[in-house]
Design a protein around this motif. Sequence first.
Motif, short mmCIF file in Angstrom:
data_model
loop_
_atom_site.label_atom_id
_atom_site.label_comp_id
_atom_site.label_asym_id
_atom_site.label_seq_id
_atom_site.Cartn_x
_atom_site.Cartn_y
_atom_site.Cartn_z
N ASP A 202 44.19 -41.78 -3.62
CA ASP A 202 45.48 -41.94 -2.95
C ASP A 202 46.46 -42.70 -3.84
O ASP A 202 47.65 -42.37 -3.88
N SER A 203 45.96 -43.70 -4.56
CA SER A 203 46.81 -44.45 -5.47
C SER A 203 47.34 -43.56 -6.59
O SER A 203 48.51 -43.66 -6.99
N ILE A 204 46.49 -42.67 -7.09
CA ILE A 204 46.91 -41.72 -8.13
C ILE A 204 47.99 -40.79 -7.57
O ILE A 204 49.00 -40.51 -8.23
N GLU A 205 47.76 -40.30 -6.36
CA GLU A 205 48.72 -39.39 -5.74
C GLU A 205 50.08 -40.06 -5.55
O GLU A 205 51.13 -39.44 -5.76
N ALA A 206 50.07 -41.33 -5.17
CA ALA A 206 51.33 -42.06 -5.00
C ALA A 206 52.09 -42.17 -6.32
O ALA A 206 53.31 -42.01 -6.36
N ALA A 207 51.35 -42.45 -7.40
CA ALA A 207 51.99 -42.53 -8.72
C ALA A 207 52.62 -41.20 -9.09
O ALA A 207 53.75 -41.14 -9.61
N ASP A 208 51.92 -40.11 -8.83
CA ASP A 208 52.45 -38.78 -9.16
C ASP A 208 53.68 -38.45 -8.33
O ASP A 208 54.66 -37.89 -8.84
#
Length: 284
Positions: A202-208
Amino acid sequence: MRMTNSFFIALATGILALTGCGESAVPDLNIESPLTTANGTVRNSILETNREILDLRPAANPDRNAYFGDLHVHTGYSFDAYAFGTIATPYDAYRYAKGEPLMHPAGYEIQMQQPLDFYAVTDHAMFMGVVQASADTSTEFSHYAVAKPLHNINAPDNYGETSIPARSKAFATFLPSLLTGIMWGGVDPKVSEAITKSAWRDSIEAADQHYIPGRFTTFAAYEYTSSTDDRGNLHRNVIFRGTDKLPAVPFSRFHSQNPEGLWDWMDELRTHGIESIAIPHNSN
Protein backbone atom coordinates in the motif's frame (compact mmCIF):
# COMPACT_ATOMS: atom_id res chain seq x y z
CA MET A 1 85.07 -20.23 -47.12
CA ARG A 2 88.27 -18.38 -46.38
CA MET A 3 88.61 -14.63 -47.04
CA THR A 4 91.85 -13.25 -48.42
CA ASN A 5 93.82 -10.40 -46.92
CA SER A 6 93.10 -8.31 -50.00
CA PHE A 7 89.36 -8.53 -49.26
CA PHE A 8 89.78 -7.10 -45.75
CA ILE A 9 92.00 -4.32 -47.07
CA ALA A 10 89.35 -3.36 -49.63
CA LEU A 11 86.57 -3.46 -47.00
CA ALA A 12 88.48 -1.26 -44.59
CA THR A 13 89.22 1.24 -47.36
CA GLY A 14 85.49 1.45 -48.22
CA ILE A 15 84.49 2.07 -44.63
CA LEU A 16 87.01 4.87 -44.29
CA ALA A 17 85.72 6.44 -47.46
CA LEU A 18 82.13 6.29 -46.23
CA THR A 19 83.10 7.75 -42.92
CA GLY A 20 84.75 10.63 -44.60
CA CYS A 21 81.71 11.28 -46.77
CA GLY A 22 79.43 11.03 -43.71
CA GLU A 23 81.25 13.76 -41.86
CA SER A 24 80.64 16.26 -44.65
CA ALA A 25 76.94 15.17 -45.03
CA VAL A 26 75.90 15.65 -41.36
CA PRO A 27 74.20 19.07 -41.02
CA ASP A 28 75.17 21.51 -38.33
CA LEU A 29 71.92 21.84 -36.43
CA ASN A 30 73.09 24.97 -34.69
CA ILE A 31 73.22 26.68 -38.08
CA GLU A 32 70.73 24.89 -40.32
CA SER A 33 67.96 24.22 -37.70
CA PRO A 34 64.48 25.60 -38.48
CA LEU A 35 64.71 27.35 -35.12
CA THR A 36 67.62 29.45 -36.37
CA THR A 37 66.92 32.78 -38.07
CA ALA A 38 68.87 34.19 -41.02
CA ASN A 39 71.10 36.24 -38.75
CA GLY A 40 71.99 33.19 -36.67
CA THR A 41 69.79 33.80 -33.66
CA VAL A 42 67.47 31.10 -32.34
CA ARG A 43 63.73 31.62 -32.54
CA ASN A 44 61.91 31.51 -29.17
CA SER A 45 58.89 29.73 -30.66
CA ILE A 46 57.43 28.58 -33.94
CA LEU A 47 53.89 27.39 -33.02
CA GLU A 48 51.23 29.49 -31.37
CA THR A 49 50.12 28.28 -27.93
CA ASN A 50 46.74 26.50 -28.02
CA ARG A 51 44.76 28.03 -25.18
CA GLU A 52 41.63 25.90 -25.65
CA ILE A 53 40.39 24.40 -22.32
CA LEU A 54 39.10 20.84 -22.35
CA ASP A 55 36.13 20.80 -19.93
CA LEU A 56 34.72 17.30 -19.41
CA ARG A 57 32.29 18.22 -16.67
CA PRO A 58 28.52 18.10 -17.37
CA ALA A 59 27.02 21.41 -18.31
CA ALA A 60 25.95 23.40 -15.28
CA ASN A 61 22.29 23.96 -14.57
CA PRO A 62 21.84 27.68 -15.27
CA ASP A 63 18.97 27.82 -12.78
CA ARG A 64 21.05 26.22 -9.96
CA ASN A 65 17.86 24.70 -8.58
CA ALA A 66 17.62 23.72 -4.93
CA TYR A 67 15.04 21.03 -4.17
CA PHE A 68 13.40 20.52 -0.80
CA GLY A 69 11.83 17.37 0.57
CA ASP A 70 11.63 14.85 3.39
CA LEU A 71 12.98 11.28 3.46
CA HIS A 72 11.90 10.37 7.00
CA VAL A 73 8.14 10.17 7.44
CA HIS A 74 5.96 7.82 9.52
CA THR A 75 2.27 7.03 9.16
CA GLY A 76 -0.17 4.78 10.99
CA TYR A 77 1.74 1.77 9.66
CA SER A 78 4.64 2.44 12.08
CA PHE A 79 4.26 0.90 15.53
CA ASP A 80 5.53 3.99 17.39
CA ALA A 81 3.54 6.54 15.40
CA TYR A 82 0.28 4.59 15.70
CA ALA A 83 0.80 3.93 19.41
CA PHE A 84 0.99 7.69 19.99
CA GLY A 85 -2.09 8.56 17.97
CA THR A 86 -1.06 8.83 14.31
CA ILE A 87 -3.70 7.39 12.01
CA ALA A 88 -2.67 9.18 8.80
CA THR A 89 -2.10 6.93 5.79
CA PRO A 90 0.75 7.16 3.25
CA TYR A 91 -1.75 8.81 0.92
CA ASP A 92 -2.46 11.46 3.57
CA ALA A 93 1.28 12.00 4.01
CA TYR A 94 1.85 12.62 0.30
CA ARG A 95 -1.13 14.98 0.10
CA TYR A 96 0.32 16.90 3.04
CA ALA A 97 3.69 17.16 1.28
CA LYS A 98 1.92 18.54 -1.79
CA GLY A 99 0.41 21.34 0.29
CA GLU A 100 -2.93 19.97 1.52
CA PRO A 101 -3.92 20.34 5.18
CA LEU A 102 -3.67 17.41 7.60
CA MET A 103 -5.31 16.82 10.96
CA HIS A 104 -2.78 16.49 13.78
CA PRO A 105 -3.41 13.72 16.37
CA ALA A 106 -3.84 16.46 18.98
CA GLY A 107 -6.92 17.68 17.13
CA TYR A 108 -5.80 20.72 15.15
CA GLU A 109 -5.10 21.22 11.46
CA ILE A 110 -1.58 21.62 10.11
CA GLN A 111 -0.43 22.70 6.66
CA MET A 112 2.89 23.48 5.02
CA GLN A 113 3.59 27.02 3.85
CA GLN A 114 4.58 25.68 0.44
CA PRO A 115 4.67 22.21 -1.15
CA LEU A 116 7.78 20.05 -1.18
CA ASP A 117 9.62 18.83 -4.26
CA PHE A 118 10.26 15.24 -3.15
CA TYR A 119 9.00 12.94 -0.43
CA ALA A 120 9.27 9.40 0.89
CA VAL A 121 7.09 7.63 3.44
CA THR A 122 9.53 5.57 5.54
CA ASP A 123 7.50 3.50 7.95
CA HIS A 124 9.35 1.11 10.24
CA ALA A 125 10.02 -2.25 8.64
CA MET A 126 9.60 -3.96 12.01
CA PHE A 127 6.14 -5.52 11.80
CA MET A 128 4.92 -2.73 9.54
CA GLY A 129 1.16 -2.31 9.91
CA VAL A 130 0.76 -4.91 12.66
CA VAL A 131 0.03 -2.43 15.47
CA GLN A 132 -2.76 -0.93 13.40
CA ALA A 133 -4.16 -4.41 12.74
CA SER A 134 -3.95 -5.14 16.48
CA ALA A 135 -6.08 -2.10 17.28
CA ASP A 136 -8.73 -3.01 14.70
CA THR A 137 -10.89 -5.63 16.40
CA SER A 138 -12.25 -6.82 13.06
CA THR A 139 -8.91 -8.31 12.00
CA GLU A 140 -7.67 -11.85 12.55
CA PHE A 141 -4.56 -10.60 14.28
CA SER A 142 -6.55 -8.68 16.89
CA HIS A 143 -7.61 -12.00 18.39
CA TYR A 144 -4.10 -12.70 19.67
CA ALA A 145 -3.47 -11.88 23.32
CA VAL A 146 -0.56 -9.60 22.37
CA ALA A 147 -3.00 -7.38 20.45
CA LYS A 148 -5.60 -6.88 23.18
CA PRO A 149 -3.88 -3.97 24.97
CA LEU A 150 -4.05 -2.08 21.67
CA HIS A 151 -7.74 -2.59 20.95
CA ASN A 152 -9.30 0.71 19.88
CA ILE A 153 -6.30 2.64 21.17
CA ASN A 154 -6.99 5.41 18.64
CA ALA A 155 -10.74 5.54 19.07
CA PRO A 156 -12.01 9.14 18.82
CA ASP A 157 -12.75 9.27 22.54
CA ASN A 158 -9.28 7.98 23.53
CA TYR A 159 -7.05 10.93 22.66
CA GLY A 160 -6.95 12.60 26.06
CA GLU A 161 -4.08 12.82 28.49
CA THR A 162 -5.38 9.79 30.35
CA SER A 163 -4.47 7.62 27.36
CA ILE A 164 -0.76 8.46 27.55
CA PRO A 165 0.24 5.74 30.07
CA ALA A 166 -1.40 3.02 27.98
CA ARG A 167 0.17 4.39 24.81
CA SER A 168 3.62 4.51 26.40
CA LYS A 169 3.25 0.93 27.58
CA ALA A 170 2.14 -0.22 24.14
CA PHE A 171 5.10 1.52 22.55
CA ALA A 172 7.56 -0.13 24.96
CA THR A 173 6.13 -3.65 25.14
CA PHE A 174 4.38 -4.52 21.87
CA LEU A 175 7.40 -5.54 19.79
CA PRO A 176 9.09 -7.63 22.53
CA SER A 177 5.77 -9.33 23.33
CA LEU A 178 5.08 -10.10 19.68
CA LEU A 179 8.58 -11.53 19.19
CA THR A 180 8.14 -13.72 22.25
CA GLY A 181 4.82 -14.95 20.90
CA ILE A 182 6.37 -15.85 17.54
CA MET A 183 9.38 -17.58 19.09
CA TRP A 184 7.25 -19.65 21.47
CA GLY A 185 4.61 -20.52 18.92
CA GLY A 186 1.80 -18.39 20.28
CA VAL A 187 1.65 -16.18 17.16
CA ASP A 188 1.75 -17.42 13.58
CA PRO A 189 4.50 -15.43 11.83
CA LYS A 190 2.74 -15.91 8.50
CA VAL A 191 -0.19 -13.87 9.79
CA SER A 192 2.00 -10.94 10.85
CA GLU A 193 4.04 -11.13 7.65
CA ALA A 194 0.89 -11.00 5.52
CA ILE A 195 -0.03 -7.74 7.28
CA THR A 196 3.42 -6.29 6.62
CA LYS A 197 3.32 -7.32 2.97
CA SER A 198 -0.05 -5.60 2.56
CA ALA A 199 1.09 -2.41 4.32
CA TRP A 200 4.30 -2.26 2.30
CA ARG A 201 2.42 -2.78 -0.95
CA ASP A 202 0.00 0.00 0.00
CA SER A 203 2.90 2.35 0.74
CA ILE A 204 4.35 1.63 -2.71
CA GLU A 205 0.98 2.27 -4.32
CA ALA A 206 0.68 5.61 -2.53
CA ALA A 207 4.11 6.67 -3.83
CA ASP A 208 3.11 5.74 -7.38
CA GLN A 209 -0.23 7.54 -7.20
CA HIS A 210 1.29 10.82 -6.03
CA TYR A 211 4.32 10.89 -8.32
CA ILE A 212 4.17 13.83 -10.74
CA PRO A 213 7.11 13.68 -13.18
CA GLY A 214 9.12 16.89 -13.14
CA ARG A 215 7.07 18.39 -10.31
CA PHE A 216 6.82 16.06 -7.32
CA THR A 217 9.11 13.05 -6.88
CA THR A 218 8.15 10.18 -4.60
CA PHE A 219 10.09 7.11 -3.52
CA ALA A 220 9.22 3.68 -2.23
CA ALA A 221 11.07 3.58 1.08
CA TYR A 222 11.10 2.37 4.66
CA GLU A 223 13.14 2.62 7.85
CA TYR A 224 15.58 -0.03 9.04
CA THR A 225 16.94 0.00 12.59
CA SER A 226 20.21 -1.66 13.49
CA SER A 227 20.99 -2.28 17.14
CA THR A 228 23.66 -3.54 19.49
CA ASP A 229 23.28 -6.01 22.32
CA ASP A 230 23.04 -3.11 24.79
CA ARG A 231 20.16 -1.58 22.76
CA GLY A 232 22.18 1.06 20.96
CA ASN A 233 20.25 1.95 17.80
CA LEU A 234 21.08 3.52 14.48
CA HIS A 235 18.23 4.13 12.07
CA ARG A 236 18.61 4.07 8.29
CA ASN A 237 16.14 5.08 5.62
CA VAL A 238 16.24 2.62 2.73
CA ILE A 239 15.27 4.44 -0.47
CA PHE A 240 14.52 2.54 -3.68
CA ARG A 241 15.27 3.99 -7.09
CA GLY A 242 12.11 2.72 -8.78
CA THR A 243 8.87 0.91 -8.02
CA ASP A 244 8.55 -1.47 -10.97
CA LYS A 245 10.36 -4.28 -9.12
CA LEU A 246 10.71 -4.39 -5.33
CA PRO A 247 11.08 -6.91 -2.49
CA ALA A 248 7.78 -8.25 -1.19
CA VAL A 249 8.81 -7.70 2.45
CA PRO A 250 11.21 -5.00 3.71
CA PHE A 251 14.35 -6.16 5.51
CA SER A 252 14.17 -5.30 9.21
CA ARG A 253 16.17 -5.52 12.41
CA PHE A 254 14.47 -8.86 13.02
CA HIS A 255 16.14 -10.26 9.91
CA SER A 256 19.50 -8.95 11.12
CA GLN A 257 20.44 -6.53 13.87
CA ASN A 258 23.68 -5.70 12.04
CA PRO A 259 23.80 -3.24 9.12
CA GLU A 260 26.04 -5.68 7.25
CA GLY A 261 23.00 -7.92 6.95
CA LEU A 262 21.06 -5.06 5.38
CA TRP A 263 23.88 -4.29 2.94
CA ASP A 264 24.17 -7.93 1.91
CA TRP A 265 20.43 -7.98 1.26
CA MET A 266 20.68 -4.79 -0.80
CA ASP A 267 23.56 -6.27 -2.81
CA GLU A 268 21.46 -9.36 -3.48
CA LEU A 269 18.63 -7.15 -4.71
CA ARG A 270 21.02 -5.47 -7.13
CA THR A 271 21.60 -8.81 -8.82
CA HIS A 272 17.88 -8.66 -9.62
CA GLY A 273 18.10 -5.12 -10.97
CA ILE A 274 16.75 -3.43 -7.81
CA GLU A 275 18.77 -0.37 -6.78
CA SER A 276 18.55 1.22 -3.34
CA ILE A 277 20.54 3.33 -0.88
CA ALA A 278 20.54 3.33 2.93
CA ILE A 279 20.83 6.76 4.58
CA PRO A 280 21.68 6.92 8.32
CA HIS A 281 19.61 9.59 10.02
CA ASN A 282 19.45 9.12 13.77
CA SER A 283 20.81 7.17 16.72
CA ASN A 284 18.90 6.65 19.94
